[in-house]
Design an enzyme around this catalytic site. Sequence first.
Site, mmCIF file in Angstrom:
data_model
loop_
_atom_site.group_PDB
_atom_site.id
_atom_site.type_symbol
_atom_site.label_atom_id
_atom_site.label_comp_id
_atom_site.label_asym_id
_atom_site.label_seq_id
_atom_site.Cartn_x
_atom_site.Cartn_y
_atom_site.Cartn_z
ATOM 1 N N HIS A 1 -5.059 14.741 -9.723
ATOM 2 C CA HIS A 1 -4.577 12.906 -9.943
ATOM 3 C C HIS A 1 -3.139 12.547 -10.947
ATOM 4 O O HIS A 1 -3.057 11.826 -10.988
ATOM 5 C CB HIS A 1 -5.419 12.422 -10.309
ATOM 6 C CG HIS A 1 -6.620 12.523 -9.561
ATOM 7 N ND1 HIS A 1 -7.054 11.466 -8.365
ATOM 8 C CD2 HIS A 1 -7.897 13.829 -8.793
ATOM 9 C CE1 HIS A 1 -7.629 11.892 -7.995
ATOM 10 N NE2 HIS A 1 -7.878 13.080 -7.610
ATOM 11 N N ASP B 1 0.869 -1.443 0.071
ATOM 12 C CA ASP B 1 -0.399 -0.076 -0.683
ATOM 13 C C ASP B 1 0.643 1.241 -0.070
ATOM 14 O O ASP B 1 2.307 1.009 0.850
ATOM 15 C CB ASP B 1 -0.942 -0.136 1.133
ATOM 16 C CG ASP B 1 -1.680 1.078 1.267
ATOM 17 O OD1 ASP B 1 -3.103 1.001 -0.063
ATOM 18 O OD2 ASP B 1 -1.678 2.051 1.663
ATOM 19 N N GLU C 1 -4.074 2.462 -4.438
ATOM 20 C CA GLU C 1 -3.129 2.628 -4.948
ATOM 21 C C GLU C 1 -2.386 1.627 -3.423
ATOM 22 O O GLU C 1 -1.023 1.747 -3.443
ATOM 23 C CB GLU C 1 -2.227 4.008 -3.481
ATOM 24 C CG GLU C 1 -3.088 3.324 -2.142
ATOM 25 C CD GLU C 1 -4.418 4.521 -2.229
ATOM 26 O OE1 GLU C 1 -5.104 3.893 -0.906
ATOM 27 O OE2 GLU C 1 -5.020 4.139 -2.791
ATOM 28 N N ASP D 1 -1.082 10.094 -10.548
ATOM 29 C CA ASP D 1 -0.864 8.633 -11.885
ATOM 30 C C ASP D 1 1.193 7.851 -12.014
ATOM 31 O O ASP D 1 1.048 7.238 -12.227
ATOM 32 C CB ASP D 1 -1.449 8.884 -13.217
ATOM 33 C CG ASP D 1 -3.156 8.955 -13.070
ATOM 34 O OD1 ASP D 1 -3.595 8.027 -11.589
ATOM 35 O OD2 ASP D 1 -3.702 9.471 -13.611
#
Length: 379
Positions: free
Chosen positions: A269, A256, A299, A273
């Site tokens: 965002h 994670d 994620e 990415d």
Amino acid sequence: MTDQLPIPHDRRTSDAPDSAHPMRGAGARRRFLIGTLLVNLAALSIDFAVLDAPHLAFALGLRLLLVTPLVLLALVLNRRPDDRAMQSAVQATAVVAFALSVTAIGQFAPEPFAGRYMMAALFVIFAGALVSALSWPATKIMTVTGTVLYILITVTGLRWPPAWTNIDLVGLCIVTCVIALRARQRKDAQIAELEAIRRSDARLKRDLRQANAALERLSATDALTGVFNRRYLDELIEQEAASIVPSLGQSVLMIDVDHFKLFNDHGGHAAGDRCLQQIVTAVRRNLRSCDVVVRYGGEEFAVVLPGLDEAELHETAERLCHAVSDLKIPHPGLGGGRVVTISVGIAPAIPAETLADAIQRADQSLYRAKRAGRNRVSV
């Protein structure tokens, strides 16, 4: 790497068309030659019935000492595909000899059998052109040669001075020759057209299989990171559940990205990415080619690592943590020079445990790693 592994279910088709078999022509020639041999020997019964003794000896000599050895030699050579020129020459000679032997015997047969011999000889020339399975050049030479010699025997009557009889058969023979060659050309054109259709069909099927394989890969691949997606993992679990072979267990890591929502909130965002892509590249670089990386959630990533014991699994997890922190990706939500890190949960392999259970254990270990402060490994 891991995203190049085959999809879990083998969906390859077996409908590839049969390619042109290299012995298909040899088989057709062999069948024609066997038929020629049988017809030549069967005709001996007619010779015995209609010919007188001297002419019967002449017919036996032609059939048994000329035609039969040539056909047998052609059959032997037909088993040697490396000598095609000799094959064709001997087979064409055998067909011409068969036609001419029938024509010659017909010169001494009484009517109405003489005319039937002559018509049978024309049929041999016609059948040889159409079904002997020789090449087009060899077929032309064989048919024209047989026609010319047939005409010479027919008009001379095998006598000296020539009898100059049966002139009417000359025109019929020429017409037969032309029709036979035209029919062979038409047959070759039809076969070529069918072969072209088969090749086109084979290309279309190949392209379709490739397109289907590409679609399968796309459907099992995460578009952003290039690793497998959750659908692929679900299919692995289903395949394992359907197998009757006892499972040896699978080692699993759950990864994670720490504080990733905060990263997106402050960096956007697009930056998030790019961050995930960098992390996946670092993770894959530190895994084996047989290890399977799956984007489990936004994620969160699952890694299936076959054949690792607990110590090796822990070492791999630590290596992944260091590889990501060494990227030194600035974390805009934490500030103070903080970088992006990951937390890893470990589930060592347990015999007879399902992959789904191993993933659940790894997820629980990940939860403990995050509660302990993140940027760490937990078992």
